[in-house]
Design a protein around this motif. Sequence first.
Motif, PDB file in Angstrom:
ATOM      1  N   CYS A   1      12.626   3.589 -83.322  1.00 17.05           N
ATOM      2  CA  CYS A   1      11.225   3.530 -84.791  1.00 17.05           C
ATOM      3  C   CYS A   1      11.532   3.213 -85.636  1.00 17.05           C
ATOM      4  CB  CYS A   1      10.279   4.567 -83.550  1.00 17.05           C
ATOM      5  SG  CYS A   1      11.499   6.726 -84.615  1.00 17.05           S
ATOM      6  N   LEU A   2      10.948   2.457 -85.841  1.00 16.62           N
ATOM      7  CA  LEU A   2      10.868   1.766 -87.649  1.00 16.62           C
ATOM      8  C   LEU A   2      10.639   2.951 -88.655  1.00 16.62           C
ATOM      9  CD1 LEU A   2       9.770  -1.943 -87.624  1.00 16.62           C
ATOM     10  CD2 LEU A   2      12.393  -0.487 -88.423  1.00 16.62           C
ATOM     11  N   ASN A   3      10.714   4.419 -88.968  1.00 23.73           N
ATOM     12  CA  ASN A   3      10.058   4.934 -89.255  1.00 23.73           C
ATOM     13  C   ASN A   3       9.672   4.773 -91.348  1.00 23.73           C
ATOM     14  OD1 ASN A   3       8.602   7.401 -90.354  1.00 23.73           O
ATOM     15  ND2 ASN A   3      10.994   8.804 -90.392  1.00 23.73           N
ATOM     16  N   LEU A   4       8.882   5.892 -92.127  1.00 25.21           N
ATOM     17  CA  LEU A   4       9.024   5.353 -93.330  1.00 25.21           C
ATOM     18  C   LEU A   4       8.066   4.255 -93.546  1.00 25.21           C
ATOM     19  CD1 LEU A   4      12.970   6.400 -94.905  1.00 25.21           C
ATOM     20  CD2 LEU A   4      10.504   8.116 -95.217  1.00 25.21           C
ATOM     21  N   MET A   5       7.411   3.860 -92.662  1.00 22.72           N
ATOM     22  CA  MET A   5       6.560   2.693 -92.732  1.00 22.72           C
ATOM     23  C   MET A   5       5.816   2.439 -93.925  1.00 22.72           C
ATOM     24  SD  MET A   5       7.378   0.120 -90.961  1.00 22.72           S
ATOM     25  CE  MET A   5       6.083  -1.306 -90.111  1.00 22.72           C
ATOM     26  N   ASP A   6       5.254   3.445 -94.389  1.00 25.17           N
ATOM     27  CA  ASP A   6       4.245   3.779 -95.304  1.00 25.17           C
ATOM     28  C   ASP A   6       4.861   3.821 -96.698  1.00 25.17           C
ATOM     29  OD1 ASP A   6       5.792   6.198 -94.257  1.00 25.17           O
ATOM     30  OD2 ASP A   6       4.785   7.189 -96.004  1.00 25.17           O
ATOM     31  N   GLU A   7       6.198   4.254 -96.922  1.00 33.47           N
ATOM     32  CA  GLU A   7       7.416   4.128 -97.621  1.00 33.47           C
ATOM     33  C   GLU A   7       7.852   2.463 -97.964  1.00 33.47           C
ATOM     34  OE1 GLU A   7       8.902   5.025-100.591  1.00 33.47           O
ATOM     35  OE2 GLU A   7       7.224   7.113-100.195  1.00 33.47           O
TER      36      GLU A   7
END
Lengths: 248, 461
Positions: free
Chosen positions: A114-120
């Motif tokens: 999972c690619l986290n921190l997509m918002d950042e």
Amino acid sequence: MKEYTIALAGNPNTGKSTLFNALTGLKQHTGNWAGKTVTLASGYYRYKNIPLKIVDLPGTYSLFSNSEDEEVARDYIVFEKPDVTLLVLDATSLERSLNLALQVLEMTDQVLICLNLMDEAKKKGLKINAKQLSKNLGVPVIPISARNREGLDVLSDTLLKMCSGTIKTKPYKMKYREEIEAKIIKLEKELSEILGPDYPARWLAIRFLDGDSKLIAALKNKLASNGEGGGVHGSTTALGRSGGGHSC
Amino acid sequence: MDQQQRLDALAAVTPAEELDHIRESIVSNLFQKSRELCSKSVVIQDKNQLYKSEKLDRIFTSKVWGFPIMLGLLGVVFYLTIAGANVPSSMLANFFGWVEGYITLAFTAMNAPEWLHGLLVLGLYRGTSWVVSVMLPPMAIFFPVFALLENYGYLPRVAFNLDRLFKKSGAHGKQSLTMAMGFGCNAAAIMSTRIIESPRERMLAILTNNFVPCNGRWPTLILLASLFMAVGFTGGMHTLVTAFVVMGMVLFGVIITLLVSWMLSKTALKGTPSHYTLELPPYRKPKMLNTILRASLDKTIYVLRRAVKVAAPAGVLTWVLANIYIGDTSILLHFVQFLDPFGQLLGMDGFILMAFIIGMPANEIVLPILLMGYLSTGALTEVEDMAALKQIFLDNGWTWLTALNMMLFSLLHFPCGTTLVNIFKETKSWKWTFVAFAIPTVIAIGVTFAVAQVIRGFGWV
């Protein structure tokens, strides 16, 4: 009903603990710095009425035997064999994250990324093609933002499908320089003869080649405890020492 | 076993002199592939945005601005805490005093015996009320503000700034991180020293962690500073001076940490610091409401519950000890009188030492026990406001020296019970656990003794 075990792995400070909290509803302390989680913490949640056990591994940059936390994470993935290893990558510094991802893909086929921190990443003006990445790595790649609870349903859905075997993965296996490759293949053959199909022979071959004496010791330990009827649940030494919970 | 022997035969497959070469080759292949994968799936749309963190770091960790900004932020946090806590503290104290009146009426109406009223209301209730009114407001401000800084990503920058100092004192740079953790809870920080690989440097981090104030000691420091340290000032200046005093305490703790690390690394734990890379995570805008709520609820309630849980039985125990007489003095007073000469030598008194000793299980309860000790011996002050609280101390012969030395002792003294247990678990050695107890204790006694002698010698009190 069968309970599935999911291990959370990834670089330090990529939001593993935040994701852990978001999924399990627990309140493991989170913070914006490396090294917040030094022990294994586990929690449970249900998705579509199927019980899932989540184990939060310490964050590491590699899985060579550099320090205790790397050994803990590595031994868990290889010896405890979780149903799925959920790799949490930092979308804002993907290159560094992928370094670890490639190593985990060598160790087990059951990997979900999972690619986290997509918002950042979006704020930083980074556009990431998850489909392309998934094609290249041979495993599902799900973009999420753990702290905004975005993408968690898709993630849980995919997790379940992987646990039940509906989704089959074909992970990319690292290719090394020719002279090393030749040695790896020879070793891999010997190791799979000795150990049978239960261990990732290619990855072990690379570790033997690398002279990783701590891993070899852990492996022998594991085999010995299996021989004594310790079964698959016999924990390795590194795990035994760090099973404690978090105080405070 | 045959299997084991066959594995052993393979273990030395690579000759030792080639190992480095192989690892290097493996790692560089990994890096190459990562870069390749990355370039296939990531598009950079705005270079300026991408390097924002780096730009901020040039300011926050600069040689010139790093330390002033750090001290400034710390000062602001303390200022907000002290300025904001006064009014709600008084309001809470008033409220508890008002409730007490009704409880006493109820006791009278039920014809409850005098001793029961004494035990439950004057001992338990008053003690607990003081704890809540004194500790709750500063914590409810301090923890969320601190958590905001932490979630923003500022703590690793603090570690980065302090890194050089730790290296110079022969310790591991990561010790600055475990120290930062100690500001929350020393017991947890002891566990976090696992991130330090070298056993020598890890031991340094364990032995010196106690010199930064934890959750349980912040309220004591803040309260005593605001009651006694800025007496000549009023209004905003009063708050400012108080904030400076608390900041001074923290700095003093850090200096002692560095000094002790340095001395140990030159004697019992000789060696050179090892290299490491400290990662500076990107700055992230914290989720404001979420952070504030979680910090207030989790941390504040946690500390408070721990305090009340231990303080309530301790209050009863203290009251009982204070009301059972051997001859014409109570057990408590026997104990206090026994400690008093030594306490006076250190610029404090027997009650304070008694509170530190009985409060060993948790730092949160030292102040409550002290108050209960004073209250149980006749100086029965009702819970009213902060001035009344100060009056309790003054009635027991306090001066600003007493307050200063109690703050110093609190900062430097032996680790709490939980921390000691964790130290034993991590070191698995009685010897090192004892050392972890002895070093702070000796330093705390030495420093308070010296301060008391100097200040009395000059006739300042």
